[in-house]
Design an enzyme around this catalytic site. Structure first.
Site, short mmCIF file in Angstrom:
data_model
loop_
_atom_site.label_atom_id
_atom_site.label_comp_id
_atom_site.label_asym_id
_atom_site.label_seq_id
_atom_site.Cartn_x
_atom_site.Cartn_y
_atom_site.Cartn_z
N ALA A 85 0.84 -1.20 0.00
CA ALA A 85 0.00 0.00 0.00
C ALA A 85 0.87 1.25 0.00
O ALA A 85 2.00 1.24 0.49
CB ALA A 85 -0.92 0.01 1.22
N ASP A 86 0.32 2.31 -0.57
CA ASP A 86 0.99 3.60 -0.54
C ASP A 86 -0.08 4.69 -0.48
O ASP A 86 -1.09 4.60 -1.18
CB ASP A 86 1.86 3.81 -1.77
CG ASP A 86 2.75 5.03 -1.59
OD1 ASP A 86 3.78 4.91 -0.89
OD2 ASP A 86 2.41 6.10 -2.13
#
Length: 192
Positions: free
Chosen positions: A74-75
């Site tokens: 995730a970012d």
């Protein structure tokens, strides 16, 4: 009734907030932080594209170390109009970011990537939440930066911490602003 085995989940992140969110909903997982060096992206890419690409890069770098399991990458970025705001580089940068966000609406975009290592399958998506800040005065910005909370957070604030006092309202997933859109993650994991 057959015994359905849950897949081994590996979180490709060192973010304590993401780990807390997964624990909060009762998932059992391992943590193996990605060691990618985040590239800088030119202004022609949308926040959705940037976060999805970074989430994929993180998940892929960890997936290469496993023979089974589902990797979660995730970012999260903050977008103010067309400007992408990541984590502040130093306190001066944090002050600058918070001044820009003061009294304005911005978007928090989280890209998420799941990779099933054993079956060589992947899925990537993004979640967008609109966040409305009240007007901030210089003293409260200074005190907030001095407490240290903004330094490891996209947009230089944590909605789950002291930064909550800056937020008038949100439209969309609260957990997305913290760093992981839980409802869409569970939906995707179920389908995956």
């Amino acid at each position: 009734m057959p015994n359905i085995k849950s897949p081994r989940l590996i979180l490709a992140s060192s973010s304590p907030r993401r780990a807390d969110l997964l624990s909060q909903i009762g998932l059992t997982f391992e943590i193996y932080p990605s060691d990618i060096e985040e590239p800088s992206f030119n202004g022609s890419l949308s926040p959705k594209s940037v976060t999805e690409q970074l989430a994929f890069m993180k998940a892929k770098s960890v997936a290469e170390r496993y023979t089974e399991g589902v990797i979660i990458g995730a970012d999260t970025l903050v977008a103010l109009d067309d400007e992408l705001l990541g984590k502040p580089e130093n306190p001066k940068h944090a002050r600058s970011i918070l001044k820009k966000l003061s009294g304005k609406k911005h978007k928090v975009v989280t890209g998420v990537c799941l990779i099933n290592v054993e079956h060589n399958k992947k899925i990537t998506w993004n979640e967008v939440t609109k966040v409305y800040f009240r007007e901030l005065n210089p003293l409260e910005i200074e005190e907030y930066v001095n407490c240290g909370e903004p330094m490891d957070k996209a947009g230089a604030y944590g909605i789950q911490g002291r930064g909550a006092a800056f937020v008038n309202r949100i439209e969309g997933c609260y957990f997305n602003v913290v760093g992981l859109p839980l409802a869409s993650l569970i939906e995707q994991l179920s389908d995956f």
